[in-house]
Enzyme design. Sequence first.
Site, PDB file in Angstrom:
ATOM      1  N   ASN A   1      -4.653  51.620   5.157  1.00 52.21           N
ATOM      2  CA  ASN A   1      -3.707  51.847   4.029  1.00 52.21           C
ATOM      3  C   ASN A   1      -4.506  51.695   2.545  1.00 52.21           C
ATOM      4  O   ASN A   1      -5.015  50.777   2.035  1.00 52.21           O
ATOM      5  CB  ASN A   1      -2.632  50.854   4.086  1.00 52.21           C
ATOM      6  CG  ASN A   1      -1.650  51.019   2.861  1.00 52.21           C
ATOM      7  OD1 ASN A   1      -1.803  52.065   2.200  1.00 52.21           O
ATOM      8  ND2 ASN A   1      -0.616  50.016   2.532  1.00 52.21           N
TER       9      ASN A   1
ATOM     10  N   LYS B   1      -3.454  52.517  -0.154  1.00 51.77           N
ATOM     11  CA  LYS B   1      -2.552  52.441  -1.441  1.00 51.77           C
ATOM     12  C   LYS B   1      -3.046  53.492  -2.536  1.00 51.77           C
ATOM     13  O   LYS B   1      -3.348  54.514  -2.361  1.00 51.77           O
ATOM     14  CB  LYS B   1      -2.703  51.061  -1.808  1.00 51.77           C
ATOM     15  CG  LYS B   1      -2.363  50.055  -0.526  1.00 51.77           C
ATOM     16  CD  LYS B   1      -2.496  48.744  -0.972  1.00 51.77           C
ATOM     17  CE  LYS B   1      -2.395  47.715   0.018  1.00 51.77           C
ATOM     18  NZ  LYS B   1      -1.794  46.367  -0.212  1.00 51.77           N
TER      19      LYS B   1
ATOM     20  N   HIS C   1       6.923  49.609   3.164  1.00 52.11           N
ATOM     21  CA  HIS C   1       5.975  48.530   2.713  1.00 52.11           C
ATOM     22  C   HIS C   1       6.498  47.434   1.924  1.00 52.11           C
ATOM     23  O   HIS C   1       7.362  47.830   1.073  1.00 52.11           O
ATOM     24  CB  HIS C   1       4.769  49.165   2.202  1.00 52.11           C
ATOM     25  CG  HIS C   1       3.445  48.337   2.113  1.00 52.11           C
ATOM     26  ND1 HIS C   1       3.398  47.501   1.192  1.00 52.11           N
ATOM     27  CD2 HIS C   1       2.573  48.266   2.905  1.00 52.11           C
ATOM     28  CE1 HIS C   1       2.236  46.601   1.503  1.00 52.11           C
ATOM     29  NE2 HIS C   1       1.600  47.215   2.335  1.00 52.11           N
TER      30      HIS C   1
ATOM     31  N   GLU D   1       5.190  46.464  -0.917  1.00 58.41           N
ATOM     32  CA  GLU D   1       5.197  46.642  -2.032  1.00 58.41           C
ATOM     33  C   GLU D   1       6.197  47.597  -2.680  1.00 58.41           C
ATOM     34  O   GLU D   1       6.613  47.468  -3.645  1.00 58.41           O
ATOM     35  CB  GLU D   1       3.601  47.375  -2.407  1.00 58.41           C
ATOM     36  CG  GLU D   1       2.483  46.114  -2.141  1.00 58.41           C
ATOM     37  CD  GLU D   1       1.277  46.399  -1.628  1.00 58.41           C
ATOM     38  OE1 GLU D   1       0.923  47.731  -1.404  1.00 58.41           O
ATOM     39  OE2 GLU D   1       0.411  45.701  -1.409  1.00 58.41           O
TER      40      GLU D   1
ATOM     41  N   GLU E   1       4.298  42.318   8.620  1.00 57.93           N
ATOM     42  CA  GLU E   1       3.104  41.805   7.522  1.00 57.93           C
ATOM     43  C   GLU E   1       4.042  40.737   6.669  1.00 57.93           C
ATOM     44  O   GLU E   1       4.935  41.317   5.858  1.00 57.93           O
ATOM     45  CB  GLU E   1       3.120  43.245   6.584  1.00 57.93           C
ATOM     46  CG  GLU E   1       2.292  44.250   7.280  1.00 57.93           C
ATOM     47  CD  GLU E   1       1.674  45.300   6.131  1.00 57.93           C
ATOM     48  OE1 GLU E   1       0.497  44.972   6.524  1.00 57.93           O
ATOM     49  OE2 GLU E   1       2.396  45.706   5.297  1.00 57.93           O
TER      50      GLU E   1
ATOM     51  N   GLY F   1      -2.772  40.831   0.881  1.00 60.30           N
ATOM     52  CA  GLY F   1      -3.858  41.001  -0.302  1.00 60.30           C
ATOM     53  C   GLY F   1      -4.250  39.704  -0.900  1.00 60.30           C
ATOM     54  O   GLY F   1      -4.371  39.496  -2.198  1.00 60.30           O
TER      55      GLY F   1
ATOM     56  N   SER G   1      -4.290  40.554   5.075  1.00 64.02           N
ATOM     57  CA  SER G   1      -5.673  39.992   4.784  1.00 64.02           C
ATOM     58  C   SER G   1      -6.587  40.035   5.683  1.00 64.02           C
ATOM     59  O   SER G   1      -7.288  38.925   6.111  1.00 64.02           O
ATOM     60  CB  SER G   1      -5.496  38.704   3.968  1.00 64.02           C
ATOM     61  OG  SER G   1      -4.805  38.839   3.065  1.00 64.02           O
TER      62      SER G   1
HETATM   63  C1  PEP Z   1      -1.205  46.263   3.287  1.00 66.82           C
HETATM   64  O1  PEP Z   1      -1.068  46.303   2.269  1.00 66.82           O
HETATM   65  O2  PEP Z   1      -0.472  46.527   4.221  1.00 66.82           O
HETATM   66  C2  PEP Z   1      -2.132  45.053   3.675  1.00 66.82           C
HETATM   67  C3  PEP Z   1      -2.192  44.609   4.884  1.00 66.82           C
HETATM   68  O3  PEP Z   1      -3.028  44.635   2.706  1.00 66.82           O
HETATM   69  P1  PEP Z   1      -4.481  43.832   2.891  1.00 66.82           P
HETATM   70  O4  PEP Z   1      -5.168  44.064   4.044  1.00 66.82           O
HETATM   71  O5  PEP Z   1      -5.136  43.810   1.615  1.00 66.82           O
HETATM   72  O6  PEP Z   1      -3.760  42.236   2.965  1.00 66.82           O
END
Ligand code: PEP
Length: 255
Positions: free
Chosen positions: A9, A11, A96, A98, A169, A175, A216
């Site tokens: 992803n 983003k 997502h 976000e 998630e 993040g 992460s």
């Molecule tokens: C995400 O935004 O879906 C994600 C998993 O980000 P990160 O790996 O940076 O935590």
Amino acid sequence: MLKKYIIANWKMNLNLAETLSLAKKFKEKFAGFNQGEVVVCPSTLFLIEVNEILKGSIIKLGAQNVFWEEVGASYTGEVSPEMLAEAGCRYVILGHSERRKYLSENYEIINKKVRAVVKNEKLIPIVCIGESLKERKTDRRDFVLVEQLEQALSGIEVFGDQRIIIAYEPIWAIGTSTALEPAEAEYAHKIIKLALNDIVGMQAVSKNFSVIYGGSINSKNVKSFANLEDIDGLLVGGASLKIEEFYKVAKSIVK
Ligand code: PEP
């Protein structure tokens, strides 16, 4: 056995030149890689150009969002499932955290998107669920996951070999460089699969659903996720922006 998913992803991180350069690196690095299903999700604006680069490679294209209607004069700024399919997408991330945070997307909206994508049949939805830190601290995690799944999948009927990916998630792990403890992820994935059994039936779960983890993941912590039985792949944000790092993640999870 189904291949594991390794989904990048990107983003809103990269401009056009950076996106195309990274797409080329992905294509080169993953040439001949056939142990897993690798998907890249760039900005909507760059999908068509990334699709051109990825032609002839094993890497699939995904979008980060979609609208729920097929066509219409009232949907300024939106992009339909068919438009994404035309741009070369095979996957689309839905709901997502976000988007839930900054755009007030809720599971009623996410459900409309899941329905539209399943109906379109050309795209595989990656439906995001996950608890907040507060929900985790107050021991509401399992309840929250089941409720999110029920709402996201309300009224969904899957036919034939259609696939739906659920991305677990935990919001607090995205993040932050703090991934979930693997044992905890394994437990959450079991809860998700049990809830899916109740919602769509056991047969559909084993035939049509995959549950992946996101939050992460990097080349160091991925190793402890590799042997977990209920984890069908990974959704990767930060670590997908560097080709060597992402390649190590992919190699470790499919090993
Ligand atoms: C995400 O935004 O879906 C994600 C998993 O980000 P990160 O790996 O940076 O935590």
